[in-house]
Scaffold this motif. Structure first.
Motif, PDB file in Angstrom:
ATOM      1  N   TYR A  18       0.835  -1.206   0.000  1.00 56.14           N
ATOM      2  CA  TYR A  18       0.000   0.000   0.000  1.00 56.14           C
ATOM      3  C   TYR A  18       0.865   1.248   0.000  1.00 56.14           C
ATOM      4  O   TYR A  18       0.512   2.277  -0.582  1.00 56.14           O
ATOM      5  N   TYR A  22       0.696   4.066  -2.832  1.00 53.31           N
ATOM      6  CA  TYR A  22       0.525   5.456  -2.395  1.00 53.31           C
ATOM      7  C   TYR A  22       1.612   6.339  -3.004  1.00 53.31           C
ATOM      8  O   TYR A  22       1.358   7.406  -3.559  1.00 53.31           O
ATOM      9  N   THR A  56      -5.605  -3.356   0.302  1.00 55.32           N
ATOM     10  CA  THR A  56      -4.343  -2.653   0.048  1.00 55.32           C
ATOM     11  C   THR A  56      -4.617  -1.331  -0.679  1.00 55.32           C
ATOM     12  O   THR A  56      -4.050  -0.289  -0.336  1.00 55.32           O
ATOM     13  N   LYS A  59      -6.262   1.195   1.676  1.00 51.81           N
ATOM     14  CA  LYS A  59      -5.288   1.805   2.599  1.00 51.81           C
ATOM     15  C   LYS A  59      -4.485   2.911   1.896  1.00 51.81           C
ATOM     16  O   LYS A  59      -4.262   3.981   2.462  1.00 51.81           O
ATOM     17  N   GLU A  62      -6.678   5.849   1.414  1.00 52.46           N
ATOM     18  CA  GLU A  62      -6.961   6.516   2.700  1.00 52.46           C
ATOM     19  C   GLU A  62      -5.841   7.475   3.075  1.00 52.46           C
ATOM     20  O   GLU A  62      -6.079   8.588   3.534  1.00 52.46           O
ATOM     21  N   TYR A 102       3.569   6.426   7.632  1.00 49.84           N
ATOM     22  CA  TYR A 102       2.930   5.988   8.853  1.00 49.84           C
ATOM     23  C   TYR A 102       3.829   5.228   9.777  1.00 49.84           C
ATOM     24  O   TYR A 102       3.752   5.395  10.956  1.00 49.84           O
TER      25      TYR A 102
END
Ligand SMILES: Cc1ncc(COP(=O)(O)O)c(C=O)c1O
Length: 499
Positions: A18, A22, A56, A59, A62, A102
Motif C-alpha cells: 500500500y 501510495y 491494500t 489503505k 486513505e 505511517y
C-alpha cells in the motif's frame, strides 16, 4: 487509466504494497501526470490491475485522502484535489522513500508521541489512568447488565439512549444551557462530533474558519472533507474579530470552529464581550459556529466561563461536549447540542459513521449521572487538576527562563510558550526526550506546520512531583539551548549550536 498500468508493485520489497501504491500515485501528481479533478480507478479495478487485494488499495487511498491529496465524492469515486498548499513536495517523497508512510513519518508528525514508562509526560492532555473511577464505573456497568440483560447489547437509537439524553439535558442546565433531549445527539467522543458535523455541513471546496493555533484533530477532519481552511490568529482574549469579519465577507465560510474556554493548545479564554460579538458577527452573515467545549469545567477560580451555546439565541451554535478530559477518554462518549434545522443531516452523518454509540456504555453513564457519582468525580478531578495547575504555575515562575514568553491561563490543562525566534521547539524536543521529558511542539497546532518557536505543556498526565522535577530539568535544557542559540559567537569555536 493507462497511466496506472505502468505502476509496478514488488512484493519482495520490504516496503508494504500500500505504501508503494501510495507513493506511485503521489509521484504521478508531482510529475503532473495526474491533475486536479482526475479520477482514480475504483478500488476493485485498481486491485485487479495491480494484482493486489482491495484492502491494500483502500489503505493507499486513505493515506492520500488523509493528506488532502485526493478527496472522495460520495457515490462517484476518488479524485485528485487541487494541490494548493504544500501537501506534496519532493522532500516528502524523499522522506517517504527513506522510511515508510505511517511507520515512516515520525510519530510526532502524526500527532502521536512514544512515551516510555520513566518519561515525564507534558505532551498528553488526557488524564492519567490512576484518576479513572474504575470501581464506581464497574458497579454501574454490572447494575446495567443485571437490569437490561441482552437489551444493553442491541443497536442503540442513532440519536442516543433517550434516558441519557434526558439526564444530560438537566446536567447542562446548571451551565445555563437550555437544550431538550430532542436536541441532543450522543457521539462516540468529540472527535466524532467534529467529524460528523464536517460531514453534514461541508462540501468539497467549502470554507471553514479556525483559530490559529487550533486542535489538530479538527483540522484533519475538515481536510478530509476537502474543505478549505482559513486560520485566524488568536489574541489574548479570543479571535481577532476584525479579521474574522473580513474573511467572512470575502470567503463566505459555512462554519467557524472555536474553543472559547481554555482553548487547546493556548489556554486562552475569550472575554464575554468577544463571545457576544462573535455570535453577532456569525449571526449577521449566517455562519454556523462549532463550539468545542472540551473542558470548561476545569474553571479553578470560578471566573466567567460562559459558553457560546448559552448566549446563542439564534440557534447558530453547534455545541460539542467531550467527557475525555474530565472522565475517561476510552469510553468514547460525548454529546452534541444541535440547532433544530440540522437534526436530520447530523443524524444521517452519525449513522454512516458508526450507526450508534455503544448502548452499554450510554446506559452505564446514565446511571452514573443519575446516582450523582458524576458530581463527586468532577469535584475530585477538579481538585486533582487544580493542585497540578497551581504547582505548574509556581514552577513556571521559578524555572522557565525569562526569554520564554507566555501568558498563564486561568483554567484547563494546557500552557503555551514561545521560545526566542531563532529557537525551534523541534530541536528542544529532541534535547528534552534525551532527558526523558516529552511535550508537544507547537507547529503541530498550525495549519501549515510552521511557527516552530511555540510549544505546549500539559498537566493532565503528570503528578505534582513530576511537574517539579520535569520543569526544573526542562528549564535548564531551555536555558542552555537559548544560550547556545543567542550567543554562539561568544562561545569557544569548538562548541556548535545543536541543530
Ligand atoms: C479540543 C479537543 N476537542 C476534541 C478532542 C477529542 O476528544 P474525544 O476524546 O472526546 O474524541 C480533543 C482531544 O484531545 C481536544 O483536545
Amino acid at each position: 487509466m493507462e497511466i496506472f498500468k505502468i505502476i509496478k508493485l514488488d512484493k519482495e520489497q520490504p516496503q508494504h504494497l500500500y505504501v508503494q501504491l501510495y507513493k506511485s500515485i503521489k509521484e504521478f501528481i508531482l510529475e503532473g501526470k495526474l491533475q486536479e479533478g482526475d479520477r482514480l480507478p475504483p478500488v476493485r479495478k485498481m486491485a485487479d490491475m495491480m494484482g493486489i487485494n482491495n484492502v491494500t488499495v483502500v489503505k493507499a487511498y486513505e493515506i492520500l485522502e488523509q493528506e488532502g491529496i485526493v478527496y472522495k465524492r460520495v457515490g462517484s469515486g476518488t479524485y485528485i484535489a487541487p494541490q494548493t498548499s504544500p501537501k506534496i513536495n519532493n522532500t516528502d517523497m524523499e522522506n517517504i522513500a527513506d522510511k515508510e508512510v505511517y511507520k515512516s513519518t515520525s510519530l510526532i508528525e502524526q500527532g502521536q508521541i512514544k512515551i516510555d514508562e520513566n518519561m515525564i509526560n507534558f505532551a498528553s492532555a488526557t488524564p492519567s489512568a490512576e484518576l479513572f473511577p474504575v470501581e464506581d464505573f464497574k458497579k454501574v456497568l454490572n447494575e446495567v447488565l443485571d437490569r437490561d440483560k441482552g437489551y444493553a447489547f442491541g443497536y442503540q437509537e442513532g440519536q442516543g439512549y433517550y434516558p441519557l439524553r434526558q439526564i444530560l439535558s438537566s446536567y447542562i442546565d446548571q451551565y445555563d444551557i437550555i437544550a431538550e433531549a430532542e436536541n441532543i445527539q450522543i457521539i462516540s467522543g468529540a472527535q466524532q462530533g467534529i467529524d460528523i458535523v464536517a460531514k453534514a455541513l461541508l462540501n468539497y471546496g467549502d470554507y471553514v474558519i479556525i483559530e490559529s493555533p487550533s486542535y489538530t484533530g479538527a483540522m484533519a477532519a475538515f481536510q478530509s472533507r476537502g474543505a478549505r481552511i482559513i486560520d485566524i490568529p488568536l489574541d489574548k482574549d479570543g479571535l481577532n474579530l476584525e479579521l474574522l469579519e473580513k474573511k467572512i465577507i470575502t470567503h463566505h465560510p459555512k462554519l467557524l470552529y472555536v474553543m472559547p474556554n481554555f482553548q487547546n493548545p493556548t489556554g486562552v479564554t475569550y472575554s464575554k464581550n468577544k463571545k457576544e460579538k462573535l455570535l453577532e458577527i456569525c449571526n449577521k452573515y449566517g455562519v454556523f459556529i462549532m463550539e468545542d467545549d472540551y473542558l470548561s469545567e476545569l474553571n479553578y477560580y470560578k471566573e466567567d466561563n460562559t459558553t457560546l451555546k448559552c448566549l446563542d439565541t439564534n440557534e447558530i451554535v453547534i455545541y460539542i461536549k467531550s467527557f475525555s478530559k474530565i472522565f475517561m477518554p476510552g469510553l468514547r462518549l460525548g454529546f452534541l447540542i444541535i440547532p433544530s434545522n440540522l437534526h436530520g443531516k447530523l443524524l444521517r452523518a452519525k449513522h454512516t459513521s458508526d450507526i450508534s454509540t455503544s448502548g452499554l456504555l450510554q446506559r452505564a453513564l446514565e446511571l452514573y449521572l443519575k446516582r450523582g457519582i458524576w458530581q463527586q468525580h468532577l469535584q475530585y478531578m477538579e481538585g486533582k487538576y487544580k493542585e497540578r495547575f497551581e504547582k505548574m504555575c509556581r514552577c513556571i515562575e521559578i524555572y522557565m527562563p525569562t526569554e520564554v514568553e507566555y501568558t498563564l491561563p486561568r483554567g484547563g490543562v494546557n500552557f503555551w510558550f514561545k521560545l526566542p525566534t531563532n529557537c525551534s521547539s523541534h530541536n528542544l524536543y529532541e534535547m528534552a526526550v534525551k532527558r526523558n521529558i516529552v511535550f508537544a511542539p507547537g507547529n503541530l497546532f498550525y495549519l501549515n506546520n510552521n511557527y516552530n518557536e511555540y510549544f505546549r505543556l500539559s498537566i493532565a498526565a503528570v503528578n505534582p512531583s513530576e511537574i517539579e522535577a520535569g520543569m526544573k530539568e526542562l528549564g535548564e535544557i531551555i536555558k542552555n539551548y537559548i544560550e547556545l542559540q543567542v550567543k554562539p559567537i561568544c562561545r569557544n569555536s569548538s562548541i556548535k549550536p545543536i541543530l
